[in-house]
Design an enzyme around this catalytic site. Structure first.
Site, PDB file in Angstrom:
ATOM      1  N   HIS A 112      -2.302   3.435   7.892  1.00 21.89           N
ATOM      2  CA  HIS A 112      -3.308   4.476   8.158  1.00 21.89           C
ATOM      3  C   HIS A 112      -2.925   5.821   7.525  1.00 21.89           C
ATOM      4  O   HIS A 112      -3.696   6.774   7.610  1.00 21.89           O
ATOM      5  CB  HIS A 112      -3.513   4.669   9.664  1.00 21.89           C
ATOM      6  CG  HIS A 112      -4.136   3.487  10.337  1.00 21.89           C
ATOM      7  ND1 HIS A 112      -5.363   2.979   9.964  1.00 21.89           N
ATOM      8  CD2 HIS A 112      -3.696   2.686  11.353  1.00 21.89           C
ATOM      9  CE1 HIS A 112      -5.664   1.930  10.728  1.00 21.89           C
ATOM     10  NE2 HIS A 112      -4.660   1.727  11.567  1.00 21.89           N
ATOM     11  N   ASP A 240      -2.367  -7.968  14.845  1.00 27.73           N
ATOM     12  CA  ASP A 240      -3.146  -7.662  16.038  1.00 27.73           C
ATOM     13  C   ASP A 240      -4.517  -8.332  16.037  1.00 27.73           C
ATOM     14  O   ASP A 240      -5.357  -8.016  16.878  1.00 27.73           O
ATOM     15  CB  ASP A 240      -3.288  -6.147  16.211  1.00 27.73           C
ATOM     16  CG  ASP A 240      -3.515  -5.424  14.907  1.00 27.73           C
ATOM     17  OD1 ASP A 240      -3.694  -6.090  13.871  1.00 27.73           O
ATOM     18  OD2 ASP A 240      -3.520  -4.182  14.910  1.00 27.73           O
TER      19      ASP A 240
END
Length: 443
Positions: A112, A240
């Site tokens: 990110h 995830d």
């Protein structure tokens, strides 16, 4: 003695001294359970699987990728240097042919983190994959790089760094941004005006299972990779998407991850997210390691795995098939879209508001790129944050033409020193990072 078909290197760095908070899902236990599982399964007893210790990256390695505000040490810790260094260590081992493939099991994560860094967002401060890749490009004869991001969250930081790079194919497969942070990663995000089609986003609906991920891999990712012909493939291996992950809503399994890895054939994998510390990560990581090594992973099954309970619906299957048609249409029409976007324009601007959720910082950016027919184009970013810092960042790309180099230096040399706290320039043609003195030089 069992022997790996592909010599595979592993780096572990749990980062014991770095955590957002003691109970935050991004904490060192993420890797400790995996490390225990790797030892218990005897992976290091297999001939051809080897552990490496992480080296540290340098400030120069980070500044090759990022404009850190106000400076590198203000937005990083030693753990970030080691985490990125673990990826770099594995990358060097692969490029020097000590191993065929490598997996950096490190934290803090990085996908990110964008080119300009005012702080942490999405648990990320610096983009460890990009730091590794740009080091490898300087040190070894590689040019075309493909990054396949399989984290459940859109890899918006990596997308931002390579938005204007036609030699880097960035593919992100993730939970639909309308249902999950960071709220981006849609099929119409195709790359900048000199790199249209080199960004590919495959948003999947919540509750997608193995069937949907593997369909997208076989029918979208692999055909595009085959046509792009990368020198190396990097997997941003977020985990995830697992059906037990506490902060996402997907139904991927350890078997699914391992099969995806076998199909993708990444040269290097770098761990990203994944927060089901006991229920998923040890199994997913072992499955990925075995798949990279070319070994049987059929026995890697979570104790609570019941495929009938997590199978995706027919509606989800149809949704993914329709998404695939849009993704492939964008890829096939990339040259036409790029021509229309450029359309005799010399400069293109874009303005963005970026929120750093981890550090609660708001940033406003205005980016200007020179639309160049001879290279990927010089660009500058005027960035200000809610912390009161205002910078100008100029980026001259690796293979910039003479006019773009000249333009970049003109932007850098003539910027108003009284109007910015920092004036930076990455000149990748000479692998230099420059900073001009401003009236705020002591800050």
């Amino acid at each position: 003695m069992l022997r790996a078909k592909n010599k595979t290197g592993l780096v572990f760095f749990p980062a014991f001294d770095w955590a957002i908070s003691p109970t935050h899902p991004e904490r060192e236990e993420r890797l400790l359970y995996t490390q225990d599982q790797v030892f218990e399964e005897g992976l290091f007893d297999i001939d051809g699987i080897k552990e490496y210790k992480p080296d540290l990256v340098t400030i120069k390695d980070i500044q090759r990728v990022h404009f850190c505000v106000p400076d590198v040490w203000s937005v990083t810790t030693e753990s970030h240097f080691i985490s990125a260094g673990g990826a770099k260590t594995i990358g060097m081992a692969v490029l020097e042919k000590q191993v065929d493939k490598g997996f950096a099991l490190v934290r803090p994560p990085g996908h990110h983190a964008m080119r300009v860094v005012h702080g942490a967002r999405g648990f990320c401060n610096i983009n460890i994959e990009a730091v590794m890749i740009e080091y490898l490009r300087e040190a070894y004869p590689i040019n075309r790089v493909a990054i396949v991001d399989t984290d459940c969250h859109h890899g918006d930081g990596t997308q931002d760094i390579y938005w204007h790079d036609p030699d880097t194919l960035f593919i992100s497969i993730h939970q639909d941004g309308r249902t999950l942070y960071p709220g981006s990663g849609f099929t119409d995000e195709l790359g900048g005006p000199t790199a249209v089609g080199k960004t590919i986003n495959i948003p999947l609906p919540p509750h997608t299972s193995d069937e949907g991920f593997l369909f997208a891999t076989e029918h979208m990712i692999l055909p595009i990779l085959k046509e792009f012909k990368p020198d190396i493939i990097i997997n941003s291996a977020g985990q995830d998407n697992h059906y037990t992950d506490p902060i996402t809503q997907m139904n991927f399994s350890a078997q699914g991850y391992a099969t995806l890895t076998r199909l993708l054939k990444p040269d290097i994998a770098v761990l990203e997210g994944g927060y089901s510390i006991e229920g998923a990560l040890p199994y997913v990581n072992v499955g990925i390691v075995l798949a990279m090594a070319g070994l049987d992973y059929s026995g890697v099954i979570e104790p609570d795995y019941r495929p009938e309970r997590i199978r995706q619906s027919p509606e989800i299957s149809r949704w993914i098939e329709d998404t695939g048609k849009i993704v492939l249409a964008g890829w096939r029409q990339r040259d036409r879209i790029q021509e229309e976007l450029q359309a005799s324009r010399e400069f293109i601007e874009r303005s963005r508001d970026i929120y750093y959720d981890t550090d609660n910082i708001s940033e406003t950016q205005k980016e200007t790129i020179r639309v160049c027919r001879d290279c990927s184009g010089v660009f500058k970013i005027d960035s200000s944050s809610s912390r009161g810092l205002h910078i100008l960042a100029v980026h001259i790309p690796r293979k910039a033409c003479g006019k773009c180099i000249e333009h970049g230096h003109h932007w850098f040399d003539t910027a108003d020193a009284g109007g910015f706290n920092k004036i930076f320039m990455q000149d990748r043609t000479e692998d230099k990072f420059l900073e001009r003195k401003t009236h705020d030089a002591g800050r």
